[in-house]
Design a protein around this motif. Structure first.
Motif, PDB file in Angstrom:
ATOM      1  N   THR A 232      70.029 -22.195  31.078  1.00 58.57           N
ATOM      2  CA  THR A 232      70.821 -23.158  31.839  1.00 58.57           C
ATOM      3  C   THR A 232      71.926 -22.412  32.557  1.00 58.57           C
ATOM      4  OG1 THR A 232      72.227 -23.589  29.908  1.00 58.57           O
ATOM      5  CG2 THR A 232      70.349 -25.046  30.251  1.00 58.57           C
ATOM      6  N   THR A 233      72.225 -22.835  33.773  1.00 54.76           N
ATOM      7  CA  THR A 233      73.285 -22.191  34.540  1.00 54.76           C
ATOM      8  C   THR A 233      74.477 -23.125  34.639  1.00 54.76           C
ATOM      9  OG1 THR A 233      72.353 -23.024  36.622  1.00 54.76           O
ATOM     10  CG2 THR A 233      71.656 -20.845  35.897  1.00 54.76           C
ATOM     11  N   PRO A 234      75.701 -22.591  34.523  1.00 53.74           N
ATOM     12  CA  PRO A 234      76.896 -23.447  34.557  1.00 53.74           C
ATOM     13  C   PRO A 234      77.181 -23.953  35.962  1.00 53.74           C
ATOM     14  CG  PRO A 234      77.511 -21.136  34.386  1.00 53.74           C
ATOM     15  CD  PRO A 234      76.025 -21.180  34.271  1.00 53.74           C
ATOM     16  N   GLY A 235      78.026 -24.957  36.003  1.00 53.98           N
ATOM     17  CA  GLY A 235      78.416 -25.536  37.280  1.00 53.98           C
ATOM     18  C   GLY A 235      78.812 -26.978  37.076  1.00 53.98           C
ATOM     19  N   LEU A 236      79.207 -27.636  38.167  1.00 55.28           N
ATOM     20  CA  LEU A 236      79.547 -29.048  38.083  1.00 55.28           C
ATOM     21  C   LEU A 236      78.367 -29.838  37.521  1.00 55.28           C
ATOM     22  CD1 LEU A 236      81.765 -31.099  38.672  1.00 55.28           C
ATOM     23  CD2 LEU A 236      80.737 -31.442  40.950  1.00 55.28           C
ATOM     24  N   THR A 237      77.162 -29.464  37.973  1.00 49.15           N
ATOM     25  CA  THR A 237      75.920 -29.978  37.388  1.00 49.15           C
ATOM     26  C   THR A 237      75.114 -28.782  36.908  1.00 49.15           C
ATOM     27  OG1 THR A 237      75.853 -31.883  38.883  1.00 49.15           O
ATOM     28  CG2 THR A 237      73.792 -31.261  37.806  1.00 49.15           C
ATOM     29  N   PRO A 238      74.993 -28.579  35.598  1.00 45.52           N
ATOM     30  CA  PRO A 238      74.183 -27.451  35.104  1.00 45.52           C
ATOM     31  C   PRO A 238      72.732 -27.592  35.573  1.00 45.52           C
ATOM     32  CG  PRO A 238      75.477 -28.433  33.344  1.00 45.52           C
ATOM     33  CD  PRO A 238      75.575 -29.362  34.508  1.00 45.52           C
ATOM     34  N   ARG A 239      72.070 -26.465  35.715  1.00 44.81           N
ATOM     35  CA  ARG A 239      70.696 -26.471  36.200  1.00 44.81           C
ATOM     36  C   ARG A 239      69.794 -25.597  35.335  1.00 44.81           C
ATOM     37  NH1 ARG A 239      70.120 -28.707  41.260  1.00 44.81           N
ATOM     38  NH2 ARG A 239      72.099 -29.273  42.264  1.00 44.81           N
ATOM     39  N   CYS A 240      68.495 -25.845  35.438  1.00 47.41           N
ATOM     40  CA  CYS A 240      67.512 -25.006  34.755  1.00 47.41           C
ATOM     41  C   CYS A 240      67.342 -23.698  35.520  1.00 47.41           C
ATOM     42  CB  CYS A 240      66.153 -25.708  34.693  1.00 47.41           C
ATOM     43  SG  CYS A 240      66.106 -27.196  33.684  1.00 47.41           S
ATOM     44  N   HIS A 241      67.211 -22.622  34.780  1.00 44.28           N
ATOM     45  CA  HIS A 241      66.904 -21.328  35.386  1.00 44.28           C
ATOM     46  C   HIS A 241      65.781 -20.692  34.582  1.00 44.28           C
ATOM     47  CE1 HIS A 241      67.058 -17.385  37.068  1.00 44.28           C
ATOM     48  NE2 HIS A 241      67.548 -16.834  35.973  1.00 44.28           N
ATOM     49  N   LEU A 242      64.704 -20.321  35.259  1.00 43.23           N
ATOM     50  CA  LEU A 242      63.578 -19.660  34.604  1.00 43.23           C
ATOM     51  C   LEU A 242      63.710 -18.158  34.810  1.00 43.23           C
ATOM     52  CD1 LEU A 242      60.648 -22.051  35.622  1.00 43.23           C
ATOM     53  CD2 LEU A 242      62.152 -22.154  33.624  1.00 43.23           C
ATOM     54  N   SER A 243      64.070 -17.457  33.750  1.00 44.01           N
ATOM     55  CA  SER A 243      64.291 -16.017  33.844  1.00 44.01           C
ATOM     56  C   SER A 243      63.056 -15.269  33.366  1.00 44.01           C
ATOM     57  CB  SER A 243      65.515 -15.600  33.010  1.00 44.01           C
ATOM     58  OG  SER A 243      65.320 -15.910  31.649  1.00 44.01           O
ATOM     59  N   VAL A 244      62.530 -14.435  34.244  1.00 49.66           N
ATOM     60  CA  VAL A 244      61.344 -13.639  33.915  1.00 49.66           C
ATOM     61  C   VAL A 244      61.825 -12.369  33.237  1.00 49.66           C
ATOM     62  CG1 VAL A 244      59.297 -12.486  34.797  1.00 49.66           C
ATOM     63  CG2 VAL A 244      60.096 -14.606  35.866  1.00 49.66           C
ATOM     64  N   GLY A 245      61.587 -12.262  31.959  1.00 50.61           N
ATOM     65  CA  GLY A 245      62.012 -11.093  31.204  1.00 50.61           C
ATOM     66  C   GLY A 245      61.058 -10.828  30.071  1.00 50.61           C
ATOM     67  N   ASP A 246      61.321  -9.761  29.341  1.00 50.93           N
ATOM     68  CA  ASP A 246      60.476  -9.409  28.207  1.00 50.93           C
ATOM     69  C   ASP A 246      60.595 -10.464  27.109  1.00 50.93           C
ATOM     70  OD1 ASP A 246      59.686  -7.065  29.449  1.00 50.93           O
ATOM     71  OD2 ASP A 246      61.336  -5.896  28.558  1.00 50.93           O
ATOM     72  N   PRO A 247      59.575 -10.576  26.251  1.00 43.26           N
ATOM     73  CA  PRO A 247      59.691 -11.478  25.105  1.00 43.26           C
ATOM     74  C   PRO A 247      60.888 -11.116  24.236  1.00 43.26           C
ATOM     75  CG  PRO A 247      57.408 -10.782  25.393  1.00 43.26           C
ATOM     76  CD  PRO A 247      58.238  -9.952  26.331  1.00 43.26           C
ATOM     77  N   VAL A 248      61.507 -12.120  23.644  1.00 42.53           N
ATOM     78  CA  VAL A 248      62.625 -11.936  22.709  1.00 42.53           C
ATOM     79  C   VAL A 248      62.181 -12.490  21.362  1.00 42.53           C
ATOM     80  CG1 VAL A 248      65.003 -12.589  22.178  1.00 42.53           C
ATOM     81  CG2 VAL A 248      64.347 -12.087  24.541  1.00 42.53           C
ATOM     82  N   ASN A 249      62.356 -11.700  20.320  1.00 40.28           N
ATOM     83  CA  ASN A 249      61.841 -12.068  18.988  1.00 40.28           C
ATOM     84  C   ASN A 249      60.339 -12.305  19.029  1.00 40.28           C
ATOM     85  OD1 ASN A 249      64.526 -12.143  17.891  1.00 40.28           O
ATOM     86  ND2 ASN A 249      64.780 -14.197  18.727  1.00 40.28           N
ATOM     87  N   GLY A 250      59.672 -11.636  19.962  1.00 38.49           N
ATOM     88  CA  GLY A 250      58.229 -11.793  20.100  1.00 38.49           C
ATOM     89  C   GLY A 250      57.811 -13.014  20.884  1.00 38.49           C
ATOM     90  N   HIS A 251      58.762 -13.713  21.508  1.00 39.07           N
ATOM     91  CA  HIS A 251      58.435 -14.971  22.187  1.00 39.07           C
ATOM     92  C   HIS A 251      58.962 -15.007  23.619  1.00 39.07           C
ATOM     93  CE1 HIS A 251      57.032 -16.786  18.449  1.00 39.07           C
ATOM     94  NE2 HIS A 251      58.124 -16.321  17.860  1.00 39.07           N
ATOM     95  N   ARG A 252      58.175 -15.597  24.473  1.00 37.68           N
ATOM     96  CA  ARG A 252      58.591 -15.954  25.831  1.00 37.68           C
ATOM     97  C   ARG A 252      57.902 -17.266  26.177  1.00 37.68           C
ATOM     98  NH1 ARG A 252      57.229 -11.471  29.682  1.00 37.68           N
ATOM     99  NH2 ARG A 252      55.163 -12.381  29.517  1.00 37.68           N
ATOM    100  N   PRO A 253      58.631 -18.353  26.203  1.00 34.43           N
ATOM    101  CA  PRO A 253      60.091 -18.489  26.162  1.00 34.43           C
ATOM    102  C   PRO A 253      60.655 -18.311  24.754  1.00 34.43           C
ATOM    103  CG  PRO A 253      59.085 -20.653  26.189  1.00 34.43           C
ATOM    104  CD  PRO A 253      57.959 -19.672  26.355  1.00 34.43           C
TER     105      PRO A 253
END
Length: 344
Positions: A232-253
């Motif tokens: 989630t990205t901050p702002g007056l209205t928070p928004r969804c952000h899909l970040s393409v990155g390596d798995p974390v704790n073996g998981h993506r998302p």
């Protein structure tokens, strides 16, 4: 501990491939195989397996009908092995709702190595808590009068057993629920069908998250499986952000990635961690709590796998543990408009 597995699939080639894949692990013993539910029923009585792998499309009785009988008459851990067609994902999600512990897609390449994920899922299933469907408490009814805090953001993380858990929790939400983001560990191509299923049976609007979608009350956003992390990205209205990155704790998302981003919003927030294997989400939920969030965890007795909630609780990230059927009302109370504070 040796995990005894019965493989059920109408294809001899697929039965052999699944069996060969599972036999790669010395802690797994394939005790037998069956081509249809009639053979499987006899084999279960004779062989008493710990875990069943189950195909969906089979002669004499389809996998869903057979699974319903298993969960009613002899509850046991079941891992579904399904095609990745739209129909296949819908049926697999129905199986997870009925009580299957997990699911794996049938691979495009017919080799034992292509079933590598199945080994971990079968071993996890053997440690899961499976109950007869009649033993499940009724879902909470959505409140008739509810006013969410319009600034509040709710974040929910789950894994093994999460389909049933999320249906229970979100099914108790009113149409004007708090803005909600959800990360459920799920194979790619399954989350769109899962979001559509939730949207049909829940009062709020449920969609698979897309880049830039505004977080609004009455909306639930499901992290796409396998392709990106939901942040989630901050702002007056928070928004969804899909970040393409390596798995974390073996998981993506990853649940941790989502919780970490919500903690940075600097607004009222609640974090919830549900059933699942491992520890993804524990550290992120602690970050949320340290940032001022209210936090809840599913208790051991109602978790299919008490892994993620346990890790979060032991880390000090969970403020209160509750049984699954009490989480909806507790969440809504924490996310209510402070000027109203009524969930009646």
């Amino acid at each position: 501990m040796t995990v005894r597995v019965l493989v059920v699939d109408d294809s001899l080639t697929m039965r052999n491939l699944i069996s060969a894949a599972l036999r790669q692990d010395p802690e797994i013993e394939v005790v037998g195989s069956a081509a249809d539910p009639i053979e499987a029923r006899a084999a279960i009585k004779t062989l008493n397996p710990d875990v069943l792998t189950l195909d969906v499309e089979m002669p004499n009785m389809n996998g869903l009908e057979f699974l319903e009988k298993i969960m009613r008459l002899r509850p046991m851990p079941v891992v579904m092995v399904s095609t990745l067609t739209a129909a296949g994902t819908d049926v697999t999600l129905a199986a997870l709702e009925i009580g299957a512990v997990d699911a794996v897609p049938k691979p495009a390449t017919a080799t034992p190595e292509a079933f590598h994920d199945l080994i971990g899922k079968v071993k996890t299933a053997a440690r899961s808590r499976v109950r007869a469907r009649s033993d499940a408490p009724p879902r909470e009814a959505a409140p008739q009068n509810y006013s969410p805090d319009p600034r509040h953001v709710l974040a929910i993380g789950s894994s093994t057993g999460g389909v049933e858990a999320l249906l229970t929790v979100l099914g108790g939400f009113p149409a004007n629920c708090p803005a909600t983001v959800v990360t459920q560990h799920m194979p790619a191509n399954f989350t769109a069908s899962f979001a559509a299923r939730l949207d049909r049976v829940c009062a709020p609007t449920v969609t698979e998250a897309v880049e830039g979608a505004p977080l609004e009350p009455g909306h639930i956003y499901i992290a796409p499986g396998g392709v990106a992390h939901l942040e989630t990205t901050p702002g007056l209205t928070p928004r969804c952000h899909l970040s393409v990155g390596d798995p974390v704790n073996g998981h993506r998302p990853s649940v941790d990635v989502m919780f970490d981003s919500v903690a940075r919003l600097k607004r009222p927030m609640t974090g919830v961690i549900l059933t699942g294997m491992g520890k993804d989400g524990a550290r992120g939920l602690l970050t949320m709590r340290e940032a001022g969030a209210r936090t809840l965890g599913q208790d051991e007795a109602t978790s299919v796998v008490y892994g993620m909630p346990k890790a979060a609780f032991e880390l000090g990230a969970v403020e209160r543990q509750l049984p699954l059927h009490r989480l909806s009302s507790a969440i809504l109370e924490l996310c209510a408009d402070p000027a109203v504070r009524s969930v009646a």
